[in-house]
Design an enzyme around this catalytic site. Structure first.
Site, mmCIF file in Angstrom:
data_model
loop_
_atom_site.group_PDB
_atom_site.id
_atom_site.type_symbol
_atom_site.label_atom_id
_atom_site.label_comp_id
_atom_site.label_asym_id
_atom_site.label_seq_id
_atom_site.Cartn_x
_atom_site.Cartn_y
_atom_site.Cartn_z
ATOM 1 N N ASP A 1 17.879 33.121 51.596
ATOM 2 C CA ASP A 1 18.838 32.853 52.658
ATOM 3 C C ASP A 1 20.276 32.787 52.164
ATOM 4 O O ASP A 1 21.156 32.365 52.899
ATOM 5 C CB ASP A 1 18.507 31.505 53.334
ATOM 6 N N ASP B 1 16.124 28.237 52.095
ATOM 7 C CA ASP B 1 15.513 27.963 50.798
ATOM 8 C C ASP B 1 16.424 28.327 49.624
ATOM 9 O O ASP B 1 16.081 28.137 48.487
ATOM 10 C CB ASP B 1 14.155 28.656 50.675
ATOM 11 N N CYS C 1 33.099 33.916 5.662
ATOM 12 C CA CYS C 1 33.521 32.515 5.702
ATOM 13 C C CYS C 1 32.301 31.628 5.919
ATOM 14 O O CYS C 1 32.146 30.575 5.310
ATOM 15 C CB CYS C 1 34.474 32.250 6.861
ATOM 16 N N CYS D 1 35.390 35.196 9.679
ATOM 17 C CA CYS D 1 34.472 36.301 9.443
ATOM 18 C C CYS D 1 33.144 35.756 8.932
ATOM 19 O O CYS D 1 33.029 34.581 8.627
ATOM 20 C CB CYS D 1 35.053 37.266 8.418
ATOM 21 N N ASP E 1 16.016 27.861 59.045
ATOM 22 C CA ASP E 1 15.132 28.989 58.818
ATOM 23 C C ASP E 1 13.728 28.398 58.822
ATOM 24 O O ASP E 1 13.455 27.454 58.103
ATOM 25 C CB ASP E 1 15.446 29.633 57.468
#
Lengths: 125, 754
Positions: free
Chosen positions: B645, B641, B20, B17, B442
């Protein structure tokens, strides 16, 4: 065939059968992961001529942390491979190496040493 | 003077917690020498500033332990370099030890061998007491077994306990059997002679096998370190220190681990860039070959990204740190290569299946060999013959060659790829790239630069140099990509600079400003219409012509008169045509796809030598085109790229993303090319072909070696040719087999991209 040959034959065939049973069919040591408060499933594995435990069960979708402690210098176990998770790790001798992964799919995934001789399975449920 | 402090980060364990965390923090703060402690509950980390003379990591750890919590031994971000340094150190030690064990075995084996051969000279034998000689041999063999060969027995035993059998099992059982038989023959020779057997000893066999296997291991270890040399040299590229400029202007050299996000770092000519960032001041040419494989230095200006490990060549500059540690490009590359090296190639599946059952199967074959020889050989020779063949089978079997065949080749080639700016995601990608017979490109960003460039500057009856100067003055104020293209063009043409005032950007149309007292307009046709500028018919005709070539046209007006045109288009990279030719020479059909109209597509395709193309492909249809080609039974590599794509890259059998240099780990792509041109595609495919060829050779060799070696060792040739394999020869063969596979993989290191 004399008596000695007969004894040797029986002993030999029996030994061969034992080898097959011992390495392929005998029961393995299984351990389930312990989940921490943070939801990480932790398993400690000792590497010494093999993995103990060598079957590790974890749940799907929760991060898993395997800590491999390599308790030997023997070069056989110096590499750890988990090909399904793209893991190749050098395990330094007498050190703990952490491997973290997130299993998304259920199934049994093998982890092996660099040459595939030592084997363990990660069972994702 | 304030003492210098050190900062330590600890991984705290057991905090449940937030209170702590507060408790740990308090405990740390009270430790003498600690100036400041901060504990983060969420990350479970404590950051502590302390004075090294008064506190140490150990005392900090103690403070945490006293508070009732633990410190994880692992440093939070042990860099890959540190981890590998530790492993390297261990490996070097292990190598030294192994060599010592090897030399001890060799030293003793060369004494044992001639002593064992004394029986070849009957004259000598008469003078030597057989019993004593055997005891002497036993004494000489013991160190070989217990010192040099100890690891085999330990490993075999540990494996046995785990129901696992490895190569050591074979060696241990083989040499162990030979030794135990010899031991019995030495200690109780009467047992043998009473049954009409010669009490033969096999100490020479035992010692020689161990020496030879160790020789194999020494060679193997040496070769293995070379398989990961590439990744180690990648990690070694990391700069050790950075010159950080403090807010007060002081320049301090700090270890690179302590560089923080947002720091300003100064880099002088000849220095390495410490980490990733953006240039804030100054400009320079940087050598990025180590990351991208591009051999020409890249010019960088303020606003441009720089990357850790690259080399600053010409000028000094400052940059703001944007990434540190594991996030840097270098770390990502290392991670990607590491991941790839851990992946499994589909081609390996059979070898994996065989390895899994290999050793126990060989043990069974050896036992059956023993039984058969014992049953079938003449009674007086059956025991030694059975034993010798049993040992030979165990020793000749080499699971290592099978296990090493694929991974070593993958390791060398992924490392080699990274060296050339080709990042391979995994072994499967490499295997797919090998099968490719069609490459779909492409157009934009792959064949072409993907950024506009000025191709035409038309100004009939004007002073073009002066007009360009006016236009550039306006465009310098603009941030539009087309404006940048115009500025680049003007700079390249050596146009002078002018001062522009009253700049205004007209959204979606262009820009206007006053330069040297004249109103200058540059933009599309609508801008001219809106401003009431008429276009002469001559200019109009030329504009139509440029438009027909699929170029973007910018109109220039000065003082209300339309005076010129700027044609802008995406240009073909210089390297594209050559790369496409190389691909075609590899027997690969290259297909282009583009959103452009058929004329433009045809023109670009013709320019780079592509015969087949798809024009007017909408972005969402790209994946469909990949499918179409796959439908023709082709194995398609898609080159794109990586951002626009992604679906097409994912659809293809293998996707190659041409990196913009920003994101190394592009998910959809199996292979990422760091250098933005098509030569990387050629490199990737050539590398994959060589790698898979090597793997096939290795696997073939490993399978053939074992399937021939084991039956020969078992004595299959004896009934026909009377040939038996000595266990010592078997050991030699076994040692050489794994080394051969490794050496074959290492040949890939000679790979050179065209």
């Amino acid at each position: 065939m004399d008596t000695t040959a007969f004894i040797v034959t029986i002993a030999g065939v029996g030994l061969a059968a034992f080898v097959i049973w011992y390495f392929f069919f005998s029961a393995r040591q299984t351990a389930s992961a312990v989940s921490t408060s943070g939801g990480v499933q932790e398993v400690a594995i000792t590497v010494k001529g093999g993995y103990s435990p060598d079957v590790v069960e974890v749940e799907r979708g929760k991060p898993v942390q395997l800590s491999f402690y390599r308790d030997e210098e023997n070069s056989c176990s110096e590499e750890l491979l988990m090909p399904d998770f793209n893991v190749r790790r050098d395990l330094p001798a007498f050190k703990t190496t952490l491997v973290e992964l997130l299993p998304q799919q259920a199934g049994t995934f093998t982890f092996t040493c660099g040459m595939g001789m030592l084997r363990g399975n990660l069972v994702v449920k | 003077m304030e003492p210098t402090t050190k900062t330590e980060t600890l991984d705290i364990e057991g905090m449940t917690c937030a209170s702590c965390a507060a408790f740990v923090e308090k405990s740390l703060s009270r430790t003498p020498g600690v100036q400041r402690a901060m504990v983060n509950f969420a990350t479970e980390k404590a950051t502590v500033d302390y004075v090294p003379t008064q506190a140490s990591p150990a005392s900090l750890k103690e403070a945490v332990l006293n508070a009732g919590y633990g410190v994880a031994e692992r440093a939070p971000d042990t860099s890959a370099a540190e981890r590998s340094a530790e492993i390297d150190r261990q490996k070097a030690l292990a190598y030294q030890k192994l060599k010592r064990r090897f030399w001890v075995a060799v030293g003793l084996a060369v004494i044992i061998m001639p002593l064992s051969m004394l029986m070849l000279w009957p004259a000598m034998m008469e003078r030597v007491n057989m019993q004593w000689l055997n005891y002497a041999l036993l004494l000489l063999t013991l160190p070989v077994l217990l010192y040099s060969g100890r690891e085999f027995y330990e490993s075999a035993w540990n494996g046995f306990k785990h129901r696992a059998a490895n190569m050591d099992t074979l060696i241990a059982v083989g040499t162990g059997a030979a030794f135990l038989y010899s031991l019995a023959a030495t200690v109780v020779p009467g047992f043998f002679t009473s049954r009409g057997l010669m009490p033969e000893v096999y100490y020479d066999t035992t010692a020689t096998i161990i020496a030879l296997i160790l020789l194999g291991k020494v060679l193997e270890m040496r070769a293995k370190t070379q398989t990961s040399a590439a990744i180690r040299s990648l990690m070694g590229l990391q700069a050790k220190t950075a010159r950080v400029v403090r807010p007060d202007g002081a320049e301090v050299d700090v270890p690179v681990e302590q560089v923080q996000l947002g720091d300003i770092v100064l880099v002088r000519p000849g220095e390495k860039v410490a980490t990733d960032g953006l240039i804030t001041e100054g400009s320079s040419a940087l050598d990025e070959a180590m990351l991208t494989g591009e051999s020409l230095p890249v010019q960088k200006q303020p606003g441009d990204a720089v990357f850790g490990a690259t080399l600053n060549k010409t000028g000094a500059f400052r940059f703001r740190v944007t990434k540190v540690g594991a996030d840097t490009m270098l770390s990502q590359i290392v991670k990607l290569v590491e991941d790839a090296q851990g992946s499994r190639a589909p081609i390996q599946r059979l070898a994996d299946k065989v390895s899994a059952i290999f050793v126990p199967t060989v043990v069974v074959i050896a036992i059956l060999t023993f039984v058969l020889w014992f049953d079938l050989a003449p009674v007086e020779h059956r025991l030694p013959l059975a034993l010798v063949n049993f040992v030979a089978v165990l020793i000749i079997a080499c699971p290592c060659a099978l296990g090493l065949a694929t991974p070593t080749a993958i390791m060398v080639s992924t490392g080699k790829g990274a060296e050339h700016g080709v990042l391979i995601r995994n072994a499967e990608a490499l295997e797919k790239a090998y099968q490719v017979n069609t490459v779909l490109l492409d157009k934009t960003g792959t064949i072409t630069r993907g950024e506009p460039a000025v191709t035409d500057f038309v100004a009939p009856g004007q002073d073009t140099a002066r007009l360009l100067q006016l236009v550039a003055a306006v465009e310098r104020q603009s941030e539009h990509p087309l404006a940048e293209a115009v500025v680049r063009y003007a700079d390249a043409q050596g146009a002078g600079t002018g001062a522009a005032t009253d700049f205004r950007a007209v959204e979606g149309k262009g820009a206007a400003a006053t330069v040297e007292g004249q109103a200058v307009l540059i933009g599309n046709r609508r801008l001219l219409n809106d401003e009431g500028v008429a276009l002469s018919s001559a200019l109009s005709a030329q504009a139509e012509q440029l438009l027909a070539q699929a170029k973007t046209v910018l109109y220039v007006a000065v003082a209300g008169q339309a005076v010129g045109l700027v044609g802008v288009a995406d240009t073909v990279r210089d390297s594209s045509a050559a790369a496409i030719k190389q691909l075609q020479a590899l027997g690969i059909e290259v297909v282009m796809m583009t959103g452009d109209n058929p004329q433009t597509a045809a023109q670009v395709a013709g320019q780079v030598g592509i015969a087949r193309y798809f024009a007017e492909v909408l972005p969402q249809d790209k994946a469909g085109k990949v499918k179409e080609l796959q439908g023709e039974g082709r194995t398609v590599a898609m080159v794109g790229d990586g951002i626009n794509d992604a679906p097409a890259l994912a659809q293809a059998d293998i996707g190659l993303a041409i990196g913009s240099g920003t994101d190394v780990a592009m998910e959809a792509a199996g292979i990422t090319l760091m250098r933005s041109d098509l030569r990387g595609v050629v490199t990737a495919i050539e590398l994959s072909r060589q790698t898979i060829r090597t793997i096939k050779q290795n696997l073939f060799f490993a399978f053939i070696y074992n399937t021939l070696g084991i039956p020969i060792a078992a004595g299959l040739l004896y009934p026909f040719f009377g040939i038996l394999l000595s266990p010592m020869l078997a050991a030699g063969a076994m040692a050489l087999s794994s080394v051969s596979v490794l050496t074959n993989s290492l040949r890939l290191r000679a790979f050179a991209a065209h």
